[in-house]
Design a protein around this motif. Sequence first.
Motif, short mmCIF file in Angstrom:
data_model
loop_
_atom_site.label_atom_id
_atom_site.label_comp_id
_atom_site.label_asym_id
_atom_site.label_seq_id
_atom_site.Cartn_x
_atom_site.Cartn_y
_atom_site.Cartn_z
N CYS A 172 0.88 -1.17 0.00
CA CYS A 172 0.00 0.00 0.00
C CYS A 172 0.91 1.22 0.00
CB CYS A 172 -0.90 0.00 1.23
SG CYS A 172 -2.07 1.38 1.27
N ASP A 173 0.57 2.22 -0.78
CA ASP A 173 1.39 3.44 -0.87
C ASP A 173 1.18 4.26 0.41
OD1 ASP A 173 2.73 5.77 -1.51
OD2 ASP A 173 2.12 5.72 -3.62
N GLN A 174 2.01 4.01 1.41
CA GLN A 174 1.85 4.64 2.72
C GLN A 174 2.13 6.14 2.66
OE1 GLN A 174 0.61 2.81 4.99
NE2 GLN A 174 1.04 0.74 4.27
N ALA A 175 3.16 6.53 1.94
CA ALA A 175 3.50 7.95 1.86
C ALA A 175 2.38 8.74 1.21
CB ALA A 175 4.81 8.14 1.10
N ALA A 176 1.79 8.19 0.14
CA ALA A 176 0.70 8.87 -0.55
C ALA A 176 -0.52 8.99 0.36
CB ALA A 176 0.33 8.12 -1.82
N ALA A 177 -0.78 7.97 1.17
CA ALA A 177 -1.91 8.01 2.10
C ALA A 177 -1.74 9.12 3.12
CB ALA A 177 -2.05 6.66 2.79
N ALA A 178 -0.52 9.25 3.67
CA ALA A 178 -0.25 10.30 4.65
C ALA A 178 -0.36 11.69 4.02
CB ALA A 178 1.13 10.10 5.26
N ARG A 179 0.10 11.81 2.78
CA ARG A 179 0.01 13.09 2.08
C ARG A 179 -1.46 13.49 1.87
NH1 ARG A 179 4.55 14.72 -0.85
NH2 ARG A 179 3.22 15.55 -2.50
N LEU A 180 -2.30 12.51 1.54
CA LEU A 180 -3.73 12.78 1.37
C LEU A 180 -4.34 13.28 2.67
CD1 LEU A 180 -6.51 12.54 -0.05
CD2 LEU A 180 -6.52 10.13 0.62
N LEU A 181 -4.00 12.63 3.78
CA LEU A 181 -4.55 13.01 5.07
C LEU A 181 -4.13 14.44 5.44
CD1 LEU A 181 -6.06 12.34 7.65
CD2 LEU A 181 -4.01 11.16 8.49
N VAL A 182 -2.86 14.76 5.26
CA VAL A 182 -2.37 16.10 5.57
C VAL A 182 -3.07 17.14 4.69
CG1 VAL A 182 -0.37 17.64 5.42
CG2 VAL A 182 -0.13 15.37 6.45
N SER A 183 -3.21 16.82 3.40
CA SER A 183 -3.85 17.76 2.47
C SER A 183 -5.28 18.08 2.90
CB SER A 183 -3.84 17.19 1.05
OG SER A 183 -2.52 17.03 0.58
N ARG A 184 -6.03 17.05 3.26
CA ARG A 184 -7.42 17.26 3.65
C ARG A 184 -7.52 18.06 4.95
NH1 ARG A 184 -11.36 13.99 1.62
NH2 ARG A 184 -12.71 15.30 2.92
#
Length: 367
Positions: A172-184
């Motif tokens: 699972c793309d963990q870094a992308a998931a964290a980036r999405l959370l921060v963005s929102r």
Amino acid sequence: MRKPRPTPAPPAAAKRPERRVTSYDVALLAGVSQSAVSRCFKPGASVSKATHERVMKAARCLDYIPNAAARSLITRRSNLVGVIISSLAGPEALAELSRQITQRGKRALLFTPTRENELDTILSEVWQYQVDGVIAAASLSERQVAQFARRRVPLVMFNRGAHGPAVNAVVCDQAAAARLLVSRLAEAGHRQFALIDGPQDCADAQQRLLGARMRIAELGLPVPAVVDGHGDYASGGNGIRAIIAQLGRVPDAVICGKDVAAIGCLDTARHELGINIPGKMAVAGCDAVEASAWLSHKLTTLRQPIQKMAQAAADLLSGLIDNRDAAPQQRLFNAQLVEGATARLDTPDSRDLALRLALNKHGLLTI
């Protein structure tokens, strides 16, 4: 019209052989070939319903149990799949991997290191069982990965980074998931972030931490407060106390490397520190464990598609067992943001409404 052939009952005088019952005995009683008996006990094999019923009835009469050891001598396969999974991977991943392996006619042999630095000892145990392949939900070094290639044992990394393109992996793309959370969270107005780190030897938690820090920097937001944690409940409580002491104030949003730590942070913030969640501070976790959805928590978190990932890992390993020279594959999945009650999140609908209200204020739109 031809009547179906009845299943023969065992002769009244027939007794179970004193020696171990074999597939030949079952075939003789059921009136089928020995290969038909073998197919009936092989998951996924093609066999008619009538034949299956005849064989199963005969097997029950004789109390027949297939000999897995004998079958492995014939097929040169143990039908065992090693699953190396650390305690940090969570019960859902273990349950799904075991289910997918079983559905493919194999048995999962579980190896659970307490810490990922114990893997040399674990691997020495794995080799003793002559497993057909291994799914590893633990971080292996390049040296450890090389042992699989040398022994020609298929390996699929599960949710752990692979060492180069020659390693099969489902992640699972963990870094992308964290980036999405921060963005929102940033879109909803949160500016001062804090991060309660996951265990240092947990690769997915470290990737999320890195992704979150990079996205915060890209958005030009203040440097986040970061404290170490172990992914447990106490880490969350200790972490929020340390963050407030470090910043001298309550942060706008806290992202925890694990849901259990996020729940610890949430409980401490609400019941000990009297912080309004999510009005004063947002709390978010990762992994969407069962407790995160409980009514007292309703945690904002990131859910990984564990079922799809486990299916992909089992499919990939099955292909490698049948063809050990197959080209390596790396399959990437995306996490889903679970919008709970512990964080204010700007949704597309709310952004559209804000825009419409702004346009209406200037007489550019009627709503």
